[in-house]
Scaffold this active site. Structure first.
Site, PDB file in Angstrom:
ATOM      1  N   ALA A 210       2.376 -13.875  -7.744  1.00 50.72           N
ATOM      2  CA  ALA A 210       1.401 -12.802  -7.980  1.00 50.72           C
ATOM      3  C   ALA A 210       2.042 -11.460  -7.627  1.00 50.72           C
ATOM      4  CB  ALA A 210       0.158 -13.043  -7.132  1.00 50.72           C
ATOM      5  N   ASN A 211       1.287 -10.394  -7.744  1.00 55.56           N
ATOM      6  CA  ASN A 211       1.783  -9.089  -7.287  1.00 55.56           C
ATOM      7  C   ASN A 211       0.641  -8.350  -6.600  1.00 55.56           C
ATOM      8  OD1 ASN A 211       0.417  -7.227  -9.264  1.00 55.56           O
ATOM      9  ND2 ASN A 211       1.531  -8.557 -10.682  1.00 55.56           N
ATOM     10  N   ARG A 212       0.901  -7.152  -6.115  1.00 55.46           N
ATOM     11  CA  ARG A 212      -0.055  -6.474  -5.235  1.00 55.46           C
ATOM     12  C   ARG A 212      -1.122  -5.665  -5.967  1.00 55.46           C
ATOM     13  NH1 ARG A 212       3.455  -2.927  -1.925  1.00 55.46           N
ATOM     14  NH2 ARG A 212       1.427  -2.069  -1.358  1.00 55.46           N
TER      15      ARG A 212
END
Ligand code: PMT
Length: 399
Positions: free
Chosen positions: A210-212
């Site tokens: 995932a990413n932020r």
């Protein structure tokens, strides 16, 4: 810049315990920049004082005393003529009955009868009163005449009973009001697609790459487009946010799903705003079963995800495409390269090294670069303000 600064809402408040929620509604609308003129019925003044509304709106609140005051002969006409929207929240069964029958015996019902602008009604009453055939008939008549009825919702009622009769929460009403106020805006009739959030690539049924991205910037863009009257499809990766009222929400998880949804949504669209942080890589050998720690460190193989902007450009390119570039180095150079290589009309360059900009936070610090190479560096501002400025650019590009 703020499309609401020129807007005026006439807020009628009638006698229900839900009057306390009307104060919050008046405050929220005022904070958006809307001028809110409040009119209280006699019964409403028993629950909450005009001064309470005056204190949150910074404007005079009216009661039936004013109906017979020096300006009384034109007040109801003036109030409704100056308004862009009349909202009655809470509206009681009694006031609904008056409105349905064209009765006008106080300042609120007079203004509603004199008004030619859209009317939004947020009923609040006991469940039995709401279910009564007379109330249901009144609601049908008002709907047929074009009134927008929002609620009531089910839950605990002041009578101590549970049922349908609670006034819709102010935050939800604000969503409906924004939609109605924006309806004739500069993007009316336009179809806008926004992508938001960070896509997730499965490793196994439990874990993801995932990413932020929180989705805040993308959701703010969707709301700003609604505020200008656009029909908005929001293609969203998983987020904790509530979609703005009025958007067509398409929930996706992976980059591939975002690609399919975006290609579908952009058919015949006027603009695409690609704020999502799309995973560039996905796992080719993801496991259908949870990977066990005891089995040792897994060998994950990655492959490149499709470039969504590229795919849209090659398919049915909308008239305007806005990309975002989240960069930690050589911000402007990298963003300008993406503008060119992805054939964009505008790119929003996001410096993600700053703690008050980029992922997760409520503020952003961006530079807008257009096809001609001209750059507009924006100061630190809320993601809502960034969204408004980007949408202003979209309006200009569509002209
Ligand atoms: O969601 P928030 O927490 O509010 O944070 C906002 C944000 C930082 C995510 C947002 O403002 C932002 O900058 N979004 C783009 C982030 C990004 O992934 O940029 P990029 O440089 O990797 O990609 C450039 C452009 O190509 C982007 O418009 C991206 O959506 C698009 N892209 C990227 C990869 C891919 N496979 N397909 C794409 O279309």
């Amino acid at each position: 810049m703020n499309p609401f600064e020129s807007k005026r809402v006439l807020l009628g408040v009638t006698g229900s315990i839900a009057c306390y929620k009307a104060v919050d509604l008046a405050s929220k609308l005022t904070q958006l920049g809307i001028k809110v003129d409040v009119v209280l019925s006699d019964a409403a003044t028993k629950f909450v004082a005009p001064l309470t509304f005056q204190s949150v709106t910074g404007r005079r609140a009216y009661t039936d005393q004013d109906l017979w005051g020096p300006e009384g002969h034109v007040l109801h006409v003036g109030l409704s003529k100056d308004a862009d929207l009349i909202v009655i929240a809470p509206v009681t069964a009694n006031t609904l009955a008056k409105l349905a029958n064209g009765q006008a015996d106080n300042l609120i019902t007079l203004a509603a009868l004199a008004g030619t602008v859209p009317l939004l009604l947020a009923p609040a009453m006991d469940g039995g009163m709401y279910d009564h055939p007379a109330t249901q008939q009144n609601l049908r008549s008002l709907t047929e005449r074009g009134a927008h009825i929002v609620g009531p919702v089910s839950g605990h009622l002041a009578s101590g009973l549970s049922g349908q009769g609670r006034m819709t929460e102010p935050s939800e009403l604000v969503g409906h009001i924004r939609c109605l106020l924006g309806a004739k805006g500069p993007l009316a009739g336009r179809k806008v697609v926004v992508t938001a959030g960070g896509t997730q690539e499965a490793i196994d049924p439990v874990r993801v790459i995932a990413n932020r991205s929180s989705g805040k910037q993308g959701y703010a863009l969707a709301q700003a487009a609604i505020d200008l009257g656009a029909g908005v499809t929001l293609v969203s990766a998983p987020t904790a946010l509530t979609a703005p009222f009025g958007v067509n929400l398409v929930a996706i998880t992976s980059a591939e799903e975002m690609l399919d949804a975006t290609l579908q949504a952009t058919k015949g669209a006027d603009a695409l705003l690609m704020a999502a942080a799309v995973a560039d890589f996905r796992v080719t050998n993801s496991s259908q079963k949870k990977i066990k720690r005891a089995g040792g460190v897994p060998d994950l193989e990655l492959e490149t995800n499709p470039d969504i902007l590229q795919a849209v450009t090659n398919a049915s390119r909308p008239k305007v495409i806005v990309g975002f570039a989240a960069e930690s180095d050589d911000l402007l150079k990298n963003a300008a390269h993406k503008l060119e290589s992805k054939n964009l009309d505008l790119i929003v360059a996001n410096d993600i090294r700053a703690v008050d900009a980029g992922f997760e936070v409520d503020t952003n610090r961006v530079t807008l670069i257009d096809r001609s190479g001209s750059k507009e560096e924006l100061a630190l501002m809320s993601k809502e303000d960034v969204a408004r400025i980007v949408l202003e650019r979209v309006v200009k590009l569509l002209r």
